[in-house]
Design an enzyme around this catalytic site. Structure first.
Site, PDB file in Angstrom:
ATOM      1  N   GLU A  57       0.849  -1.197   0.000  1.00 22.26           N
ATOM      2  CA  GLU A  57       0.000   0.000   0.000  1.00 22.26           C
ATOM      3  C   GLU A  57       0.881   1.243   0.000  1.00 22.26           C
ATOM      4  O   GLU A  57       1.948   1.241   0.635  1.00 22.26           O
ATOM      5  CB  GLU A  57      -0.919  -0.006   1.231  1.00 22.26           C
ATOM      6  CG  GLU A  57      -1.961  -1.107   1.210  1.00 22.26           C
ATOM      7  CD  GLU A  57      -2.959  -1.003   2.363  1.00 22.26           C
ATOM      8  OE1 GLU A  57      -2.900   0.009   3.111  1.00 22.26           O
ATOM      9  OE2 GLU A  57      -3.789  -1.910   2.519  1.00 22.26           O
ATOM     10  N   HIS A  59      -8.314   1.119   1.703  1.00 21.79           N
ATOM     11  CA  HIS A  59      -8.119   1.056   3.161  1.00 21.79           C
ATOM     12  C   HIS A  59      -9.072   2.018   3.874  1.00 21.79           C
ATOM     13  O   HIS A  59      -8.655   2.923   4.609  1.00 21.79           O
ATOM     14  CB  HIS A  59      -6.674   1.361   3.534  1.00 21.79           C
ATOM     15  CG  HIS A  59      -6.241   0.689   4.803  1.00 21.79           C
ATOM     16  ND1 HIS A  59      -5.005   0.130   4.984  1.00 21.79           N
ATOM     17  CD2 HIS A  59      -6.896   0.474   5.975  1.00 21.79           C
ATOM     18  CE1 HIS A  59      -4.906  -0.398   6.196  1.00 21.79           C
ATOM     19  NE2 HIS A  59      -6.043  -0.192   6.820  1.00 21.79           N
TER      20      HIS A  59
END
Length: 530
Positions: A263, A281
């Site tokens: 990420e 997220h």
């Protein structure tokens, strides 16, 4: 002089005002956390640092944090903070463990609905002026089996919501007791059973060595055909490439992911596959959750900087400043005892008894209890802290009891921890010597005298000649140096134990070589924060 706090991520104005109302000077620079060089340059001016996830508190930044006393994370995850370096620097790390549980659980439920009914794809198609009603055939949730991997705080809420949707809930969690499962109204199962039966699988575990790739290629192949998989927990729990292949083949009917191995996720094997829902997220991204954790972290940091009160600390027990001076070594001992017994235990813990003898029986036992419990639970949940540990234990159905007694032996005081699982009872005891260093003094009823090291090795064997030589020779042949070596046994020819303090982390090849000798009943590498 008033304490000074830097807020380097986006917190609400209400949180900023809490600091100001308490007389704390605050610099609100919500984009500074993204500039590592600038943050390292200015951090030395501050007593406190309030962050979210964008700020990375590295060892380099901490080296410049000459005045820093506390880091407050608005949220639960602290992967962006070097906690070991913080502890060595004497900086308290706080988080807000309960502010976003409901929000994250709700996101998992929402993702499950989205993938069951192909809502994102159907929405995009309709926005494009198409009317493909027959293309998006979904499935009902009612009556389906939801497999929940991890039945802790967030997983427990998901279980509750799923039961409200009339789903059958099967939960896999090595630390979930049968009594707790019965109270939750879920079926306690092993992972193999869950994989075979579940129509939907949702993950709610932290990322640890035990949970890393828990849905591996091998385990994904064991799932029921047509399964749908949801991950709103942590990236790295699922083999994303293997899942992409099973989605393409049709074995897996759909997936919904809020977290990814890498990420920010600019590229991923799951992207652009049919019936795969992806979000960036967003598990904790609701107005309520963001506000709750921001206000909570501001209050906690202000309380510490002004009054010395420690709340939701990951690397320090909750206690007054006066208590800390006397209790520090005993708190460390309590944590080591819990960590020792936790690393040796693979079954769900049903009960914990903590015996306090002599001088320690008159100390602040809640702080000591928290340290023991947190040490035991950290194997399953590295994010557990000294404040949340009793809550987590209670939610898992673990019974906690304490016993106090006057001085009953050669030591001025000692702590003994005993746990009970469905199949065994295990105990370990320790004391603090006059030099302030914690020591292990008894394991499984066998008396020893071992100092605590960062890297240790525990073995059990029958008391026969040659074991000590085999240990030393085998470790030496694999480049493993022994700093300290302690032995104990019940009686001649009976069971014996060894506790070794190693110079570095136990090497897999060394452990394999020891197992291959056939002389040891148990070989356990242990890690401690010292």
């Amino acid at each position: 002089m008033a304490p000074k706090v830097l807020i380097s991520d986006s917190l609400s104005e209400a949180a900023v005002q809490i600091f100001r109302d308490r007389g704390i000077e605050v610099d609100f620079e919500p984009t500074l956390g993204k500039d590592k060089e600038k943050l390292a340059e200015v951090i030395g001016k501050y007593d406190g640092l309030a962050i979210r996830s964008a700020t990375k508190v590295t060892e380099k930044i901490l080296e410049n944090a000459t005045n820093l006393k506390v880091i407050g994370r608005a949220g639960i995850g602290t992967d962006n903070i070097d906690k070991e370096a913080s502890s060595k620097k004497g900086v308290i790390v706080m988080n807000t463990p309960f502010g976003n549980m409901i929000t994250t659980a709700e996101h998992a439920i929402a993702m499950m609905f989205a993938v069951a009914r192909q809502i994102p794809e159907a929405s995009a198609s309709t926005h494009a002026g198409k009317w493909e009603k027959s293309k998006f055939m979904g499935v009902e949730l009612t009556g389906k089996t939801l497999g929940v991997i991890g039945a802790g705080n967030i997983g427990g809420i998901v279980c509750d919501r799923a039961r409200g949707l009339k789903m059958k809930v099967a939960a896999y969690d090595p630390f979930l007791s049968q009594e707790k499962a019965d109270k939750m109204g879920v079926e306690k199962v092993e992972l193999e059973d869950l994989l075979k039966r579940a129509d939907f699988i949702t993950l709610h575990v932290p990322f640890t060595e035990q949970t890393k790739n828990i849905l591996s290629r091998e385990n994904l192949a064991k799932t029921k055909k047509g399964v749908r998989i949801i991950n709103c927990a942590r990236g790295g729990l699922v083999d994303e490439e293997a899942l992409a292949e099973l989605l393409t083949s049709g074995h897996v009917a759909g997936a919904a992911f809020d977290v990814f191995k890498e990420e920010p996720a600019k590229e991923n094997p799951l992207f652009n596959l049919p019936n795969v829902v992806c979000t960036p997220h967003l598990g904790a991204a609701t107005t309520e959750a963001q506000e709750n954790v921001a206000l909570q972290v501001a209050e906690q940091m202000a309380n510490y900087l002004l009054d010395g009160a420690v709340e939701n600390a990951l690397n320090m027990p909750s206690m007054t400043a006066e208590e800390a001076k006397v209790m520090g070594p005993w708190v460390a001992l309590a944590g080591h005892l819990g960590t020792f017994i936790g690393q040796l235990t693979d079954e769900p813990v049903e009960a914990i008894n903590i015996l306090y003898d002599g001088v320690v029986s008159e100390m602040n036992m809640p702080a000591l209890n928290c340290s023991v419990i947190a040490g035991i639970l950290k194997k399953a949940n590295p994010d557990v802290n000294l404040v949340s540990a009793p809550v987590v234990a209670r939610e898992r159905g673990v019974k906690i009891s304490t016993t106090n007694q006057a001085k009953a032996g050669t030591f001025e005081g000692y702590i003994k921890v005993t746990i009970k699982t469905p199949t065994l009872e295990r105990s370990v005891a320790g004391t603090v010597f006059s030099d302030g260093k914690p020591r292990f003094i008894q394991i499984k009823g066998i008396n020893i005298d071992a100092e605590v090291g960062e890297h240790m090795l525990y073995t059990t064997n029958e008391d026969v000649p040659g074991v000590i030589g085999t240990l030393g020779m085998t470790l030496g042949q694999n480049g493993q140096n022994i700093a300290n070596f302690t032995l104990g046994r019940t009686s001649t020819g009976a069971q014996a134990i060894a506790l070794l303090y190693l110079d570095e982390k136990a090497k897999p090849e060394a452990m394999k070589a020891l197992r291959d000798t056939g002389m040891f009943q148990q070989i356990r590498p242990l890690e401690f924060t010292v």
